[in-house]
Scaffold this active site. Structure first.
Site, PDB file in Angstrom:
ATOM      1  N   SER A  81      30.378 -20.885  -7.752  1.00  0.00           N
ATOM      2  CA  SER A  81      29.872 -21.980  -6.778  1.00  0.00           C
ATOM      3  C   SER A  81      29.267 -23.192  -7.064  1.00  0.00           C
ATOM      4  O   SER A  81      28.781 -24.038  -6.600  1.00  0.00           O
ATOM      5  CB  SER A  81      28.524 -21.215  -5.886  1.00  0.00           C
ATOM      6  N   THR A 201      26.315 -28.060  -7.178  1.00  0.00           N
ATOM      7  CA  THR A 201      26.985 -26.908  -6.512  1.00  0.00           C
ATOM      8  C   THR A 201      28.573 -27.444  -6.239  1.00  0.00           C
ATOM      9  O   THR A 201      28.801 -28.767  -6.491  1.00  0.00           O
ATOM     10  CB  THR A 201      26.791 -26.931  -5.071  1.00  0.00           C
ATOM     11  N   ARG A 211      34.251 -32.844   2.590  1.00  0.00           N
ATOM     12  CA  ARG A 211      33.140 -32.218   3.129  1.00  0.00           C
ATOM     13  C   ARG A 211      32.105 -32.227   1.936  1.00  0.00           C
ATOM     14  O   ARG A 211      32.185 -32.073   0.749  1.00  0.00           O
ATOM     15  CB  ARG A 211      33.394 -30.732   3.439  1.00  0.00           C
ATOM     16  N   VAL A 212      30.899 -32.815   2.447  1.00  0.00           N
ATOM     17  CA  VAL A 212      29.784 -32.733   1.652  1.00  0.00           C
ATOM     18  C   VAL A 212      28.580 -31.984   2.185  1.00  0.00           C
ATOM     19  O   VAL A 212      28.424 -31.707   3.505  1.00  0.00           O
ATOM     20  CB  VAL A 212      29.289 -34.138   1.384  1.00  0.00           C
ATOM     21  N   GLY A 213      28.043 -31.047   1.502  1.00  0.00           N
ATOM     22  CA  GLY A 213      26.689 -30.113   1.860  1.00  0.00           C
ATOM     23  C   GLY A 213      25.474 -30.764   1.647  1.00  0.00           C
ATOM     24  O   GLY A 213      25.338 -31.967   1.866  1.00  0.00           O
ATOM     25  N   ASP A 214      24.506 -29.886   1.810  1.00  0.00           N
ATOM     26  CA  ASP A 214      23.278 -30.307   1.902  1.00  0.00           C
ATOM     27  C   ASP A 214      22.850 -30.578   0.133  1.00  0.00           C
ATOM     28  O   ASP A 214      21.786 -31.295   0.016  1.00  0.00           O
ATOM     29  CB  ASP A 214      22.288 -29.284   2.226  1.00  0.00           C
ATOM     30  N   THR A 234      19.605 -23.473  -0.872  1.00  0.00           N
ATOM     31  CA  THR A 234      20.859 -22.920  -1.375  1.00  0.00           C
ATOM     32  C   THR A 234      21.548 -22.245   0.285  1.00  0.00           C
ATOM     33  O   THR A 234      20.708 -21.791   1.048  1.00  0.00           O
ATOM     34  CB  THR A 234      20.996 -21.964  -2.270  1.00  0.00           C
ATOM     35  N   GLY A 237      25.001 -25.341   3.914  1.00  0.00           N
ATOM     36  CA  GLY A 237      24.561 -26.774   3.989  1.00  0.00           C
ATOM     37  C   GLY A 237      24.260 -27.616   5.005  1.00  0.00           C
ATOM     38  O   GLY A 237      23.376 -27.939   5.673  1.00  0.00           O
TER      39      GLY A 237
HETATM   40  C1  SD4 Z   1      26.659 -26.100   0.254  1.00  0.00           C
HETATM   41  N1  SD4 Z   1      24.435 -25.314   0.100  1.00  0.00           N
HETATM   42  O1  SD4 Z   1      27.605 -26.924  -0.184  1.00  0.00           O
HETATM   43  C2  SD4 Z   1      25.716 -25.429  -0.725  1.00  0.00           C
HETATM   44  C3  SD4 Z   1      26.346 -24.166  -0.702  1.00  0.00           C
HETATM   45  C4  SD4 Z   1      25.674 -23.105  -1.535  1.00  0.00           C
HETATM   46  O2  SD4 Z   1      25.523 -21.037  -2.967  1.00  0.00           O
HETATM   47  O3  SD4 Z   1      24.509 -23.039  -1.743  1.00  0.00           O
HETATM   48  N2  SD4 Z   1      26.322 -22.180  -2.179  1.00  0.00           N
HETATM   49  O4  SD4 Z   1      26.512 -25.901   1.441  1.00  0.00           O
END
Ligand code: SD4
Length: 321
Positions: A81, A201, A211-214, A234, A237
């Site tokens: 991850s 991450t 795509r971009v997460g949190d 975590t 996101g």
């Molecule tokens: C995301 N929060 O990109 C991250 C993924 C994550 O363990 O926490 N994976 O959404």
């Protein structure tokens, strides 16, 4: 008393009471700084917190500690991850997100970065060397290369295999089990009481390209306020972003909540989100007194802390069994 005067006076009283409450809270946080240094991280990021502790135990800066800690999973080919071992997106490309915040309120972040193993260190350079907070994609990569980072092939054989397997069904199912998650959010307070945090991450496996997460979003994946505390997230996101998770936890701590209660409340807010319900989010937090806490939506969110040189793996409380 005339009504207007009464309204005026009671308004004044409310403001004064509010200020007194804020001051008391700050005083309480400042007084009880016996639990430092301390470092806390999401999941069983044992090696990462020990690396951070190396620095903290020598009176080093919390910022150096969280960066050094975050670099451990980034270079681990087994961590699927984060960084090098991260699972790719739908196009088979590993794209990385990371951010960092220091005790002065500075922040740096990289999004959708490809070919660079240590996004957290690039994020730190964005914070320290540029007038910006976020650099993304090609621009972030050029900045990294100009600053001495090497371009590397990040797709490991294990990640490639998982991708080939995924392609057979091509179903995007947000991961919920602890075995599949290990994005690192890492928070530290050093012996001088300075708070810092980092989050890094490869994002959700098999996400859409771009795509971009949190995790690199200041206030969502991470937030640090040196007067109050710090929090990191975590899990899915999109859910964290919709509730600005980490910032909301720090604000709840500012209003007097302890870290665990604040994490719990922020988790409860996720249930207001419309859409898929079967996902995981976990929050960790520390406050200026060195108190710490965590909470998750589903059962199965371990987190790890080091205090007094002792490392402990703990299980967060959860909302849904
Ligand atoms: C995301 N929060 O990109 C991250 C993924 C994550 O363990 O926490 N994976 O959404």
């Amino acid at each position: 008393m005339k009504r207007r005067n009464f309204v005026k006076q009671s308004g004044l009283f409310a403001i004064t009471a509010g200020i007194v409450k804020d001051l008391r809270n700050l005083e309480r946080l400042a007084k009880s700084q016996s639990n430092k240094p301390i470092v806390i991280a999401t999941w069983n990021n044992h090696k990462a917190v020990m690396q951070a502790w190396e620095i903290l135990s020598k009176d080093g800066y919390a910022l150096d500690a969280v960066e050094a800690g975050a670099r451990i999973p980034e270079q681990d080919p087994e961590d699927t991850s984060v960084g090098y071992g991260g699972f790719p997106d739908r196009e088979g490309r590993v794209t990385l997100d990371a951010c960092i915040m220091d005790s002065e309120g500075n922040a740096g972040s990289v999004l959708f970065l490809q070919g660079i193993m240590h996004p957290v260190s690039v994020a730190r350079l964005v914070m320290e060397k540029t007038p910006h907070v976020y650099l993304s994609g090609e621009g972030a990569k050029i900045f990294a290369l100009e600053n001495g980072f090497k371009e590397e092939k990040l797709l490991t054989d294990k990640a490639k295999q998982a991708y080939e397997q995924w392609k057979e069904k091509q179903q995007y199912v947000p991961k919920i089990t602890p075995e599949q998650h290990d994005t690192i959010g890492i928070l530290a307070m050093d012996s001088k009481g300075r708070l810092s945090g980092a989050c890094t991450t490869s994002g959700m496996a098999f996400k859409m390209h771009g795509r971009v997460g949190d995790s690199p979003i200041i206030g969502s994946g991470l937030y640090v306020d040196n007067q109050i505390g710090a929090a990191a997230a975590t899990g899915l996101g999109e859910a964290v972003i919709k509730k600005v998770g980490s910032f909301s936890i720090v604000e709840m701590m500012r209003n007097g909540m302890n870290p665990e209660k604040a994490c719990k409340k922020a988790i409860a807010r996720l249930t207001e989100i419309k859409g898929p319900k079967d996902f995981q989010v976990g929050y960790i937090a520390i406050d200026k007194s060195g108190a710490f806490g965590a909470y998750s939506l589903k059962k199965g969110f371990p987190y790890v802390i080091v205090r007094n040189g002792q490392v402990e793996l703990l299980q967060a409380g959860f909302l849904q069994g």
